[in-house]
Design an enzyme around this catalytic site. Structure first.
Site, short mmCIF file in Angstrom:
data_model
loop_
_atom_site.label_atom_id
_atom_site.label_comp_id
_atom_site.label_asym_id
_atom_site.label_seq_id
_atom_site.Cartn_x
_atom_site.Cartn_y
_atom_site.Cartn_z
N GLN A 39 -8.95 2.45 0.51
CA GLN A 39 -10.11 2.26 1.39
C GLN A 39 -10.52 3.59 2.03
O GLN A 39 -9.67 4.36 2.47
CB GLN A 39 -9.82 1.25 2.52
CG GLN A 39 -9.93 -0.19 2.10
CD GLN A 39 -8.77 -0.62 1.24
OE1 GLN A 39 -7.62 -0.42 1.60
NE2 GLN A 39 -9.06 -1.18 0.08
N LYS A 85 -0.74 -4.31 -2.94
CA LYS A 85 -2.02 -3.83 -2.40
C LYS A 85 -2.21 -2.38 -2.85
O LYS A 85 -1.65 -1.45 -2.28
CB LYS A 85 -2.02 -3.94 -0.87
CG LYS A 85 -3.40 -3.79 -0.23
CD LYS A 85 -3.67 -2.37 0.21
CE LYS A 85 -4.99 -2.26 0.91
NZ LYS A 85 -5.34 -0.86 1.26
N SER A 88 0.82 -1.21 0.00
CA SER A 88 0.00 0.00 0.00
C SER A 88 0.86 1.27 0.00
O SER A 88 1.51 1.57 -0.98
CB SER A 88 -0.95 -0.04 1.20
OG SER A 88 -1.92 0.96 1.12
#
Length: 557
Positions: free
Chosen positions: A342, A338, A313
């Site tokens: 979100q 990733k 991420s």
């Protein structure tokens, strides 16, 4: 209501036909197309609303029927939570539901603080042992010391009652300004000592380690990207500069990500003004661009970033931006992959949804996210499959199709998309140091940690007298045979079968881990990594590149 909407749609459809007839007679072709387009959009939107309304009513009706007609009593809260969790599982691997009770705990590592007394503790044989007090925290201020055993919390007996860590934390944590009383047993003291502690904000740090690897090479390790990461990095960087740092190694190994803006701020430290860092985009989210400013403090020096298969991420945003702009060298193994954004959405009862709303893209347009369409089970095993396929051992074990080939923005070097960031310099896992079954069991069952805690508890004062500085400790401390024999005996007590071959193979790593744990408890996490990084192959490779004349420049050509 549904019948009215359907009737209205039919009315709209009829009006469109009438308007078509009217348009054919009275308006030029361009205007006809414009008005028809607007009317069709309105009709389609209403049609979509009807479909959404049908599905919503279906879900609502199912819930009403179950709660009113089911044969037995039901837990409505559990029913709703299960439904939300099931819906989110159908979307992607990273959309999730967080119960109200878990929200605060889940956010703590990223928020940079929690409210409590400020101790690190270990449950040792049903006794709460204070491992460390956090510097400047309430517990330290009133005189609680490492090695103290907490017997009572607010007159409730804690020792010998087999409480879980979570139960202890609930009793010690609480709102800032509230008071908690603890009674502790201190070595060489007959009576219990009572301390009244006023809770306060306790910092949670995202920078684990800051030290000079050589006289010119500085090292910073970041464990996540939280609310305070940028400030912590600034302080760490200034400290290393004062110690003569000329080159920087930034470790993002094992860093699972965090806040997007924190990743942007760290990348901004290394890039010149107005360089694209990352952009996000989703079906219902417009393209959002993040670029660098002119305030970076390290825009020209040699930079190496360490990554591994657990770097994800926000870590991939930073390493991807540095790689795409040819600003530094990425060393290690392909990152996790990733690249889904979100958004945290609060629900009425205090619970929360983390809903994926967009994807991350590097400056060259590479999607960071690895594929997940084959289902959650295959997605969860993807790292294991990589290992079995040989990717952790051989750089050429992964083959990228031409469609995933990209060129960096300055030097036109070849890089690849398809999930994760492929490093510029690959460093394989050292299989000679792989954790075998015996090693894994003594860690998983808490034996290694327990033996270290007991050793420190018995020898804390002597260790502090003997090793007044970490440098003396690092140079002169050896893990004795007595400690290793204690470890073997403790393993047998936990019914861990002793395996001589596996023990001999893991012995050097076990000793290093013991030494690092002792260093952590006598000093802090920084000293833990100063010990454990002696066996960090990626760090050693980075140092080799920086110390070999022309090696850094050769890679960035």
């Amino acid at each position: 209501m549904l019948q009215k909407i359907v009737s209205f749609l039919y009315f709209c459809h009829s009006k469109i036909n009438i308007m078509k007839h009217f348009l054919n007679k009275s308006i030029n072709h361009a205007h006809k197309l414009l008005i028809l387009t607007v009317l069709l959009i309105i009709s389609a939107s209403l049609h979509a609303q009807v479909l959404n309304s049908v599905q919503q009513r279906k879900l609502s009706n199912a819930y009403t029927i179950i709660t009113n007609l089911y044969v037995d009593s039901i837990n409505e809260k559990k029913l709703v939570e299960s439904a939300i969790e099931s819906m989110l599982k159908e979307l992607d691997p990273h959309s999730s539901y967080i119960p109200k009770e878990e929200v605060e705990r889940v956010n703590e590592p990223l928020e940079g603080s929690f409210e409590g007394v400020g101790i690190q503790f270990q449950l040792l044989e049903d006794t709460l042992l204070v491992v460390q007090t956090i510097s400047g925290a309430p517990a330290e201020k009133v005189g609680v010391l490492a090695g103290d055993r907490i017997i009572y919390i607010n007159n409730e007996l804690i020792a010998g009652v087999k409480m879980q860590n979570s139960d202890i934390m609930k009793r010690l944590r609480g709102p800032k300004g509230t008071e908690v009383t603890v009674k502790v047993l201190r070595r060489d003291q007959k009576d219990l000592l009572e301390f009244k502690i006023v809770r306060d904000k306790i910092p949670v740090y995202s920078v684990d380690a800051i030290y000079m690897v050589t006289k010119e090479i500085g090292y910073i390790k970041i464990n996540n990207f939280g609310a305070t990461t940028a400030d912590e990095f600034q302080k760490a960087f200034s400290k290393l500069q004062k110690q003569g740092m000329k080159h920087l190694i930034l470790s993002l190994q094992g860093n699972g990500g965090g806040y997007l803006n924190a990743a942007q701020q760290i990348a901004d430290e290394f890039l010149k003004d107005d360089k694209l860092i990352v952009y996000t985009q989703g079906l219902n989210q417009p393209k959002s661009v993040m670029s660098s400013s002119a305030r970076g403090r390290y825009e020209n020096g040699k930079l190496i970033i360490l990554v591994d298969e657990y770097s994800a991420s926000a870590s991939e945003i930073v390493s991807g931006a540095i790689q795409d702009w040819d600003r530094g060298i990425i060393v290690g193994r392909r990152t996790f992959g990733k690249g889904l954004v979100q958004r945290q959405i609060p629900l009425p009862d205090g619970s929360m949804m983390r809903l994926t709303t967009a994807r991350y893209y590097t400056p060259t347009g590479r999607s960071i996210q690895k594929p997940y369409k084959d289902g959650p089970e295959k997605y969860e095993k993807e790292l294991l499959n990589r290992y079995n396929h040989g990717e952790f051992l051989y750089a050429d074990s992964i083959q990228f199709p031409d469609s995933l080939r990209y060129q960096t923005l300055m030097l036109k070097r070849t890089v690849y998309g398809g999930g994760g960031i492929m490093p510029d310099i690959f460093v394989p896992i050292d299989t000679t140091k792989n954790i075998n079954a015996y090693h894994r069991n003594i860690i998983a069952k808490g034996v290694l940690n327990k033996v270290v805690m007991q050793y420190i508890d018995r020898n804390r004062n002597d260790l502090k007298k003997k090793f007044s500085t970490f440098e003396k400790f690092d140079k002169n401390f050896d893990v004795s045979n007595d400690i290793m024999e204690t470890l073997k005996a403790a393993g047998e007590k936990e019914k861990i079968e002793f395996n001589e071959e596996q023990y001999k193979k893991s012995e050097p790593v076990i000793k290093l881990q013991i030494k690092a744990l002792v260093a952590r408890d006598l000093w802090d996490m920084n000293e833990y990594y100063r010990v454990i990084d002696a066996e960090n192959e990626s760090l050693q490779k980075a140092v080799e590149i920086l110390q070999t004349p022309g090696a850094y420049e050769k890679i960035l050509k």
